[in-house]
Design a protein around this motif. Sequence first.
Motif, PDB file in Angstrom:
ATOM      1  N   ARG A  18      37.489  33.952  31.513  1.00  0.00           N
ATOM      2  CA  ARG A  18      37.243  34.400  32.797  1.00  0.00           C
ATOM      3  C   ARG A  18      36.157  35.475  32.738  1.00  0.00           C
ATOM      4  N   LEU A  19      35.291  35.240  33.755  1.00  0.00           N
ATOM      5  CA  LEU A  19      34.452  36.073  33.928  1.00  0.00           C
ATOM      6  C   LEU A  19      34.436  37.294  35.075  1.00  0.00           C
ATOM      7  N   TRP A  20      33.874  38.580  34.675  1.00  0.00           N
ATOM      8  CA  TRP A  20      33.940  39.413  35.871  1.00  0.00           C
ATOM      9  C   TRP A  20      32.559  39.919  36.033  1.00  0.00           C
ATOM     10  N   VAL A  21      32.179  40.515  37.015  1.00  0.00           N
ATOM     11  CA  VAL A  21      30.680  41.021  37.413  1.00  0.00           C
ATOM     12  C   VAL A  21      31.164  42.558  37.820  1.00  0.00           C
ATOM     13  N   ALA A  22      30.521  43.642  36.804  1.00  0.00           N
ATOM     14  CA  ALA A  22      30.304  45.003  37.558  1.00  0.00           C
ATOM     15  C   ALA A  22      29.705  45.118  38.620  1.00  0.00           C
ATOM     16  N   LEU A  23      30.335  45.412  39.676  1.00  0.00           N
ATOM     17  CA  LEU A  23      29.391  45.445  40.871  1.00  0.00           C
ATOM     18  C   LEU A  23      29.361  46.656  41.743  1.00  0.00           C
ATOM     19  N   SER A  24      28.264  47.389  41.709  1.00  0.00           N
ATOM     20  CA  SER A  24      28.127  48.654  42.332  1.00  0.00           C
ATOM     21  C   SER A  24      27.656  48.463  43.755  1.00  0.00           C
ATOM     22  N   GLY A  25      26.892  47.338  43.916  1.00  0.00           N
ATOM     23  CA  GLY A  25      26.231  47.027  45.376  1.00  0.00           C
ATOM     24  C   GLY A  25      24.729  47.209  45.369  1.00  0.00           C
ATOM     25  N   GLY A  26      23.968  47.839  44.034  1.00  0.00           N
ATOM     26  CA  GLY A  26      22.934  47.883  43.817  1.00  0.00           C
ATOM     27  C   GLY A  26      22.014  46.572  43.434  1.00  0.00           C
ATOM     28  N   LEU A  27      20.690  46.992  43.597  1.00  0.00           N
ATOM     29  CA  LEU A  27      20.133  45.578  43.303  1.00  0.00           C
ATOM     30  C   LEU A  27      20.440  44.734  41.958  1.00  0.00           C
ATOM     31  N   ASP A  28      20.342  45.404  40.928  1.00  0.00           N
ATOM     32  CA  ASP A  28      20.628  44.829  39.784  1.00  0.00           C
ATOM     33  C   ASP A  28      22.018  44.154  39.572  1.00  0.00           C
ATOM     34  N   SER A  29      23.122  44.673  40.053  1.00  0.00           N
ATOM     35  CA  SER A  29      24.380  43.965  40.188  1.00  0.00           C
ATOM     36  C   SER A  29      24.439  43.064  41.165  1.00  0.00           C
ATOM     37  N   VAL A  30      23.887  43.160  42.235  1.00  0.00           N
ATOM     38  CA  VAL A  30      23.952  42.176  43.225  1.00  0.00           C
ATOM     39  C   VAL A  30      23.177  40.729  42.729  1.00  0.00           C
ATOM     40  N   LEU A  31      22.084  40.895  42.293  1.00  0.00           N
ATOM     41  CA  LEU A  31      21.336  39.891  41.511  1.00  0.00           C
ATOM     42  C   LEU A  31      22.141  39.126  40.367  1.00  0.00           C
ATOM     43  N   LEU A  32      22.833  39.943  39.766  1.00  0.00           N
ATOM     44  CA  LEU A  32      23.520  39.673  38.763  1.00  0.00           C
ATOM     45  C   LEU A  32      24.987  38.713  39.085  1.00  0.00           C
ATOM     46  N   LEU A  33      25.634  39.180  40.268  1.00  0.00           N
ATOM     47  CA  LEU A  33      26.537  38.522  40.918  1.00  0.00           C
ATOM     48  C   LEU A  33      26.038  37.036  41.443  1.00  0.00           C
ATOM     49  N   HIS A  34      24.920  37.033  42.181  1.00  0.00           N
ATOM     50  CA  HIS A  34      24.648  35.846  42.534  1.00  0.00           C
ATOM     51  C   HIS A  34      24.180  34.841  41.364  1.00  0.00           C
ATOM     52  N   LEU A  35      23.587  35.137  40.403  1.00  0.00           N
ATOM     53  CA  LEU A  35      23.622  34.546  38.987  1.00  0.00           C
ATOM     54  C   LEU A  35      24.384  33.933  38.608  1.00  0.00           C
ATOM     55  N   ALA A  36      25.583  34.914  38.349  1.00  0.00           N
ATOM     56  CA  ALA A  36      26.768  34.461  37.696  1.00  0.00           C
ATOM     57  C   ALA A  36      27.620  33.302  38.350  1.00  0.00           C
ATOM     58  N   ALA A  37      27.697  33.363  39.704  1.00  0.00           N
ATOM     59  CA  ALA A  37      28.159  32.329  40.913  1.00  0.00           C
ATOM     60  C   ALA A  37      27.474  31.255  40.723  1.00  0.00           C
ATOM     61  N   PHE A  38      26.065  31.264  40.474  1.00  0.00           N
ATOM     62  CA  PHE A  38      25.264  29.996  40.474  1.00  0.00           C
ATOM     63  C   PHE A  38      25.569  29.319  38.944  1.00  0.00           C
ATOM     64  N   CYS A  39      25.624  29.945  38.163  1.00  0.00           N
ATOM     65  CA  CYS A  39      25.659  29.523  36.612  1.00  0.00           C
ATOM     66  C   CYS A  39      26.943  28.955  36.325  1.00  0.00           C
ATOM     67  N   HIS A  40      28.064  30.107  36.910  1.00  0.00           N
ATOM     68  CA  HIS A  40      29.555  29.858  36.211  1.00  0.00           C
ATOM     69  C   HIS A  40      30.564  29.485  37.088  1.00  0.00           C
ATOM     70  N   ARG A  41      30.474  29.725  38.354  1.00  0.00           N
ATOM     71  CA  ARG A  41      31.619  29.433  39.286  1.00  0.00           C
ATOM     72  C   ARG A  41      32.227  28.252  38.965  1.00  0.00           C
ATOM     73  N   SER A  42      31.723  27.180  38.786  1.00  0.00           N
ATOM     74  CA  SER A  42      32.308  25.887  38.621  1.00  0.00           C
ATOM     75  C   SER A  42      33.087  25.551  37.217  1.00  0.00           C
ATOM     76  N   HIS A  44      34.641  46.572  41.538  1.00  0.00           N
ATOM     77  CA  HIS A  44      33.920  47.518  42.272  1.00  0.00           C
ATOM     78  C   HIS A  44      34.480  48.896  41.936  1.00  0.00           C
ATOM     79  N   VAL A  45      33.909  49.839  41.481  1.00  0.00           N
ATOM     80  CA  VAL A  45      34.352  51.130  41.101  1.00  0.00           C
ATOM     81  C   VAL A  45      33.789  52.279  42.014  1.00  0.00           C
ATOM     82  N   ASN A  46      34.564  52.713  43.025  1.00  0.00           N
ATOM     83  CA  ASN A  46      34.069  53.608  43.836  1.00  0.00           C
ATOM     84  C   ASN A  46      34.195  55.094  43.571  1.00  0.00           C
ATOM     85  N   HIS A  47      33.319  55.702  42.980  1.00  0.00           N
ATOM     86  CA  HIS A  47      33.352  56.917  42.388  1.00  0.00           C
ATOM     87  C   HIS A  47      33.719  57.982  43.440  1.00  0.00           C
TER      88      HIS A  47
END
Length: 451
Positions: A29-53, A61-64
């Motif tokens: 199982r994959l998780w993406v650490a998603l802050s909402g910043g540019l880097d993590s948003v890009l990684l989220l879309h990449l992971a969805a494109f490469c691995h969701r199927s 998301h960790v809200n500090h």
Amino acid sequence: MTPGAKPGSGFAWPDTLCEPVRSLPSHSRLWVALSGGLDSVLLLHLAAFCHRSRVPLGAIHVNHQLQPNAGEAEAFCREQCGVLGIPFVARRVIVNTGGNDSGAGGVEEAARKARYAVFEQILEPGDLLLMAHHGDDQAETVLFRLLRGSGVAGLAGMPRSRKLGAGHLARPLLDLARDDIVRWAREAGLSWVEDPSNVDQVYDRNYLRHAILPRLKARWPGLARRVRHSASACADSEFLNGRLAEIQWAGCSDGEGRVLVAGVKALTLSEQRNMLRWWIRKRGFHPPQLSDWRQVMHDLLEAGEDREPELLGEGFSLRRFQGRLYLVPDPVDVARRVATIAPGEKLKWGEWTLGLEPGTNPEQTIPPIRVSTRQGGERLRFSPRESSKSLKNWLQEKAVPPWERARLPLVFAGSEGVGELIAVGDLWCSEQYSGSAPAAGWRLIVERDCD
């Protein structure tokens, strides 16, 4: 919120981005650490494109709760996952911003610890958490650690993957430059949330990122690549240090997780320091930053037999007793009151768990079973045919380290003041409450949860 230049639904993700995201450690199982910043948003879309199927995919998301737009960032992350059809988990944490560590560096480190604690709570065996650190982050980390006086372990930078909680984490973007990531995010039409704290140069990392690294990169093009090579060399050196420490440990260990002082004395100072640091990390702690290891080793190894030298670290201490060094985790709080064990139930006592399990005749009535720590003057009797023996003397004969003696759970059968000592930690238990057919009808179980 910062929008991309165009809608991104039909963007053709380049192999340069996709290949490292596809080449991940084994996982279920994959998780993406998603802050909402540019880097993590890009990684989220990449992971969805490469691995969701291929495997289940989710985002954490960790809200500090430290920035004015913290709620906006959480809502944005939730919306992004909703659009992509990705399960979303949000956790709000309270970051300690007071005390002696209330400076910027202290807040950064406290937030990091809180964030990773959430990841550890969520990850299960087989889970892999993707983090969006890139090449510029790695250069920043190495320089930051260099300025803090780190050794080769710190200068190796962030590892590509490592164990985290019950799962693992991976950083697939470490070889990519931030400028390229920004360009790809804009070409894909992605949107993201800017963290206002990222431009505040009161934070050490932001000062490096905005005031120092741009000048270094302008003077030395390819800085991230150069730093990456140096970090790789440090990682190789740290690996070899670990192999040497493991070999020397085999020659110094007593086989029970302790180190023979005589064996340590046979090593050079550098070897002593290397092996002890390896031992500390292997037990899950961070070696302390010491300015004078020579004096520390002299105190641990050469102090008189009547002394009790120790090295204090965060969450542990190194102690010496009867020719051996012990790595002792900080003790779990022990109840100061007397507790009772009910038949068929478990009692948590500091790092110990005690219980009464049914034997051959569980219907047999037994006296109250009480637990306490040493008060002084206790005596134990190994059998009705033997005379009682001082518990203090017996613990000395058993070579139980002094710091352990005061914390051992003592189990008594009978009312307070007239009860009989029936067990001392997991060191001894009366035959009345042990064995396959305990005479009392109930078997006493005493287990230590950690070493």
